[in-house]
Design a protein around this motif. Structure first.
Motif, mmCIF file in Angstrom:
data_model
loop_
_atom_site.group_PDB
_atom_site.id
_atom_site.type_symbol
_atom_site.label_atom_id
_atom_site.label_comp_id
_atom_site.label_asym_id
_atom_site.label_seq_id
_atom_site.Cartn_x
_atom_site.Cartn_y
_atom_site.Cartn_z
ATOM 1 N N ASP A 1 14.107 -74.521 -137.956
ATOM 2 C CA ASP A 1 13.347 -73.412 -137.386
ATOM 3 C C ASP A 1 11.978 -73.258 -138.042
ATOM 4 O OD1 ASP A 1 16.202 -71.194 -136.838
ATOM 5 O OD2 ASP A 1 15.365 -72.801 -135.615
ATOM 6 N N SER A 2 11.896 -73.559 -139.324
ATOM 7 C CA SER A 2 10.662 -73.363 -140.060
ATOM 8 C C SER A 2 9.533 -74.298 -139.634
ATOM 9 C CB SER A 2 10.906 -73.520 -141.565
ATOM 10 O OG SER A 2 11.422 -74.809 -141.855
ATOM 11 N N LYS B 1 9.535 -75.831 -136.278
ATOM 12 C CA LYS B 1 9.450 -75.932 -134.821
ATOM 13 C C LYS B 1 8.060 -75.553 -134.340
ATOM 14 C CE LYS B 1 14.307 -75.204 -133.642
ATOM 15 N NZ LYS B 1 15.304 -74.265 -133.078
#
Length: 117
Positions: free
Chosen positions: A61-62, A64
């Motif tokens: 997620d960090s 994306k």
């Protein structure tokens, strides 16, 4: 037999870009899922992104919308395009081959990425 050689790390200012490369040898590269991991100082190694033999990708997620993983099966090379870099992206980045059947996992030596604010 399997060798993974990384390059492309360095020092960059926040907001800048880098492209990491990982050249694989001693393996039929196109058959294997490949991934990029990173390890900041004093912290655990974490998955950044992976790409399967069918070019299915997944990202932490960090990263994306900022990082892109890709592969060139003719050149036996894995890439990580890193844009909009942040200081918290600073880490040693490692290339990994996911083994299967009788082939175990393989890791590159790591390449340092440092992002200054």
């Amino acid at each position: 037999q399997v060798q993974l050689v990384e390059s492309g790390g360095g020092l960059v200012q926040a907001g800048g870009s880098l492209r990491l490369s990982c050249v694989a040898s001693g393996i039929t590269f196109s058959m294997y899922t490949m991934g990029w991991y990173r390890q900041p100082p004093g912290k655990e190694r974490e998955l950044v992104a992976y790409i399967t033999s069918g070019r299915i990708t997944n990202y932490a997620d960090s990263v994306k919308d900022r990082f892109t993983i890709s592969r060139d099966n003719i050149k036996n090379t894995l890439y990580l395009q890193m844009n909009s870099l942040r200081p918290e992206d600073s880490a040693v980045y490692y290339c990994k081959l996911n083994g299967r059947f009788n082939i175990g996992d393989s890791w590159g030596q790591g390449t340092q990425v440092t992002v200054s604010s």
